[in-house]
Design an enzyme around this catalytic site. Sequence first.
Site, short mmCIF file in Angstrom:
data_model
loop_
_atom_site.label_atom_id
_atom_site.label_comp_id
_atom_site.label_asym_id
_atom_site.label_seq_id
_atom_site.Cartn_x
_atom_site.Cartn_y
_atom_site.Cartn_z
N ALA A 177 0.88 -1.17 0.00
CA ALA A 177 0.00 0.00 0.00
C ALA A 177 0.92 1.23 0.00
O ALA A 177 2.09 1.13 0.38
CB ALA A 177 -0.87 -0.02 1.24
N GLY A 217 0.53 -4.96 0.69
CA GLY A 217 -0.65 -5.03 -0.18
C GLY A 217 -0.35 -5.70 -1.51
O GLY A 217 -1.26 -6.25 -2.15
N GLU A 246 -0.64 -9.29 -0.79
CA GLU A 246 -2.08 -9.55 -0.60
C GLU A 246 -2.82 -9.58 -1.93
O GLU A 246 -3.74 -10.38 -2.12
CB GLU A 246 -2.68 -8.49 0.33
CG GLU A 246 -2.16 -8.62 1.76
CD GLU A 246 -2.59 -7.46 2.63
OE1 GLU A 246 -2.15 -6.32 2.38
OE2 GLU A 246 -3.38 -7.69 3.57
N GLU A 277 4.26 -5.32 7.35
CA GLU A 277 3.47 -4.27 8.03
C GLU A 277 3.87 -4.03 9.47
O GLU A 277 3.80 -2.90 9.96
CB GLU A 277 1.97 -4.62 7.96
CG GLU A 277 1.34 -4.43 6.59
CD GLU A 277 1.48 -5.63 5.67
OE1 GLU A 277 2.24 -6.57 6.00
OE2 GLU A 277 0.85 -5.63 4.59
#
Length: 261
Positions: free
Chosen positions: A68, A113, A116, A136
């Site tokens: 992200a 992300g 993911e 993270e």
Amino acid sequence: MRSYKNLVVSIDGNGILFVTISRPEKLNALNFETLEELDEVVSLIYNENMVKGAIITGAGEKAFVAGADINEFLTLNEINGRKAAERGQEIFEKIEDCFKPIIAAVNGFALGGGCELALACHLRIATPNAVFGQPEVNLGLLPGYGGTQRLPKLIGKGRAMELLLTADSITADIALAYGLVNKVVTKEILISECKTILEKIFTKAPLAISMVIESVNIYYDAQRNGYQAEANFFGHCCDTEDFKEGVKAFFEKRKADFKGK
Ligand code: COA
């Protein structure tokens, strides 16, 4: 097809939609705008009859998606942070639930992300320089786009815990050994390999393919009975023209000509 700010999207003559996340100067980090564009493209995969499947990859030589966009983390608090995670989860779930096959062509860093996103796709093909990880906790966070749920499903609880707790990243070879990726191929043939896989899937009965995806996904849904769903899907397939064609073609010793009906 409209043009996007952060994605490059095209379709080939065989119905494969190519989606390139394209913010190479930020290693294709998923800012909120890119996520929304991705959502729009996933809707296109669902709704556009010409599209039979998709390949998602990253622009440039280094990254699939490096996570992200950390720049956007500066404004997050409990309320909008939860909302952002829910929205990301919703979009990635839409990818996972898509009734047409979607392959992640992982061409470099797949962190946070990015990992993911790859996990949400139906298959993952990687290049030798691919790196997977959920870093993270380095930022005082945990994954928010489904990583704590999909990673253990794919590689098992022990290995997932290790990656999630240590923030260690793993190479493509280890990802292959863990079952996180289906195959590792050179970058020169990454996209052609993904195309070959999709084209093979396209020769099968599309309704049966969509039911395989849904049935396998139901296995991981504790609220639903996967065996019952499988039997229902099986019954449904038995009523399709493609089933009759598939069996007829077998006896006539020819390739089946499926119509998706
Ligand atoms: N969000 C925002 N920007 C990112 C980013 C992310 N997740 N990942 C990389 N970038 C940016 C860097 O800030 C840098 O921008 P700059 O040139 O304006 O400074 C640019 O992309 C290139 O990255 P850089 O760190 O210089 O490349 P590198 O090869 O030295 O390192 C990584 C590559 C992937 C190891 C490193 O960028 C990194 O750790 N990224 C964050 C990974 C992460 O924690 N992801 C999970 C977020 S929840």
